[in-house]
Motif scaffolding. Structure first.
Motif, mmCIF file in Angstrom:
data_model
loop_
_atom_site.group_PDB
_atom_site.id
_atom_site.type_symbol
_atom_site.label_atom_id
_atom_site.label_comp_id
_atom_site.label_asym_id
_atom_site.label_seq_id
_atom_site.Cartn_x
_atom_site.Cartn_y
_atom_site.Cartn_z
ATOM 1 N N ALA A 59 0.980 -1.240 -0.125
ATOM 2 C CA ALA A 59 0.149 -0.301 0.047
ATOM 3 C C ALA A 59 0.719 1.612 0.396
ATOM 4 C CB ALA A 59 -1.307 -0.817 1.217
ATOM 5 N N ALA A 118 0.790 4.258 -2.867
ATOM 6 C CA ALA A 118 0.489 5.574 -2.295
ATOM 7 C C ALA A 118 1.676 6.232 -3.145
ATOM 8 C CB ALA A 118 0.496 5.790 -1.198
ATOM 9 N N ARG A 119 2.938 6.871 -3.505
ATOM 10 C CA ARG A 119 3.752 6.457 -3.353
ATOM 11 C C ARG A 119 4.302 6.486 -4.546
ATOM 12 N NH1 ARG A 119 9.955 5.605 0.062
ATOM 13 N NH2 ARG A 119 8.534 6.326 2.447
ATOM 14 N N PRO A 142 1.493 6.358 -7.710
ATOM 15 C CA PRO A 142 -0.129 6.563 -8.324
ATOM 16 C C PRO A 142 0.323 6.036 -9.963
ATOM 17 C CG PRO A 142 1.328 8.509 -7.574
ATOM 18 C CD PRO A 142 2.322 7.617 -7.012
ATOM 19 N N HIS A 195 -5.839 -1.213 4.139
ATOM 20 C CA HIS A 195 -5.019 -0.144 3.727
ATOM 21 C C HIS A 195 -5.645 0.448 2.392
ATOM 22 C CE1 HIS A 195 -2.220 -0.776 6.379
ATOM 23 N NE2 HIS A 195 -1.788 -2.236 6.773
ATOM 24 N N GLN A 213 -6.814 4.279 2.156
ATOM 25 C CA GLN A 213 -6.186 5.114 1.652
ATOM 26 C C GLN A 213 -6.734 5.671 0.527
ATOM 27 O OE1 GLN A 213 -1.749 4.382 1.841
ATOM 28 N NE2 GLN A 213 -2.126 2.687 3.289
ATOM 29 N N LEU A 257 -6.819 3.870 -1.738
ATOM 30 C CA LEU A 257 -5.900 3.482 -3.791
ATOM 31 C C LEU A 257 -6.660 2.777 -4.203
ATOM 32 C CD1 LEU A 257 -3.407 1.712 -1.876
ATOM 33 C CD2 LEU A 257 -2.845 4.892 -2.093
#
Length: 227
Positions: A69, A73-74, A76, A96, A100, A102
């Motif tokens: 995750a 997130a870092r 995309p 997660h 977040q 995602l």
């Protein structure tokens, strides 16, 4: 069918499937969220899952999903596919993903070898194998994920220049993986000094498993490049 044998004929490379009952929220996510982000069964083109993605990453055995995750997130721009047979791990990962928000994660609840078998040639840009089951006893080494046949399949689905990271906190498995991966002939290991495998890479995300220090050595990080 023996418990250690899978329908596709491979020895199981992972241990327990479930440790405790799922929390109600996680159990609900199996019904509501997982169907919408599950990897299709059989052959599939990962680009069809997220046409806007510039890269396709695979995390093998994502545990509780923190690393997967966090990387999603870092990054995309990447579609992050995760495979995990452990029920509680999938439940944690779903939480997660939901928390977040995602949109670039797809999950497979099961053996990663089923996913790899269905991927087209040269379709992955990056692969993570983070702290897999070490199967420490010598008689169990045949159950380790890192085996000649699996590495050949992994090489098939990775693009030239794609990166593979293997991490473990068991010294024997680090030696085993290094020997097997280099012997495969499809990967280069650009390490030049001890810090290249002793110091966590700049983009590494520490997980709860890693913090428990269950192995017999400090974490070893082996970064390879698909030749």
């Amino acid at each position: 069918m023996p418990i250690a044998q899978q329908p596709h004929g491979h020895l199981r490379s992972f241990g327990r499937i479930q440790a405790r009952p799922l929390k109600p929220r996680q159990a609900a996510l199996f019904d509501t969220l997982l169907p919408s982000i599950a990897v299709p069964e059989g052959a599939f083109d990962p680009r069809a899952l997220a046409p806007e993605a510039k890269e396709v990453w695979l995390e093998i055995g994502f545990g509780g999903g923190e690393h997967m995750a966090g990387q999603a997130a870092r990054n995309p721009q990447a579609l992050v596919i995760g495979a995990e047979p452990f029920v509680n791990g999938v439940g944690s990962a779903l939480r997660h993903v939901e928390e977040q928000g995602l949109k670039n994660v797809r999950l497979h609840h099961g053996d990663v070898r089923d996913i790899v078998a269905g991927l087209p040639d040269a379709s992955l840009d990056r692969v993570f194998i983070m702290f897999p089951d070490p199967w420490q006893k010598a008689r169990h080494h045949k159950r380790r994920l890192i085996q000649d046949d699996f590495l050949a399949e992994l090489a098939r689905v990775m693009k030239p220049g794609a990166r593979l990271r293997f991490a473990t906190d068991w010294a024997n498995y680090a030696d085993w993986a290094l020997e097997k991966i280099l012997a495969c002939g499809a990967f280069a290991w650009p390490a030049e000094r001890a810090d290249d495998w002793r110091v966590p890479p700049a983009d590494h995300l520490t997980t709860r498993y890693e913090e428990k220090k269950l192995g017999d050595c400090a974490p070893v990080f082996l970064d390879f490049v698909r030749a």
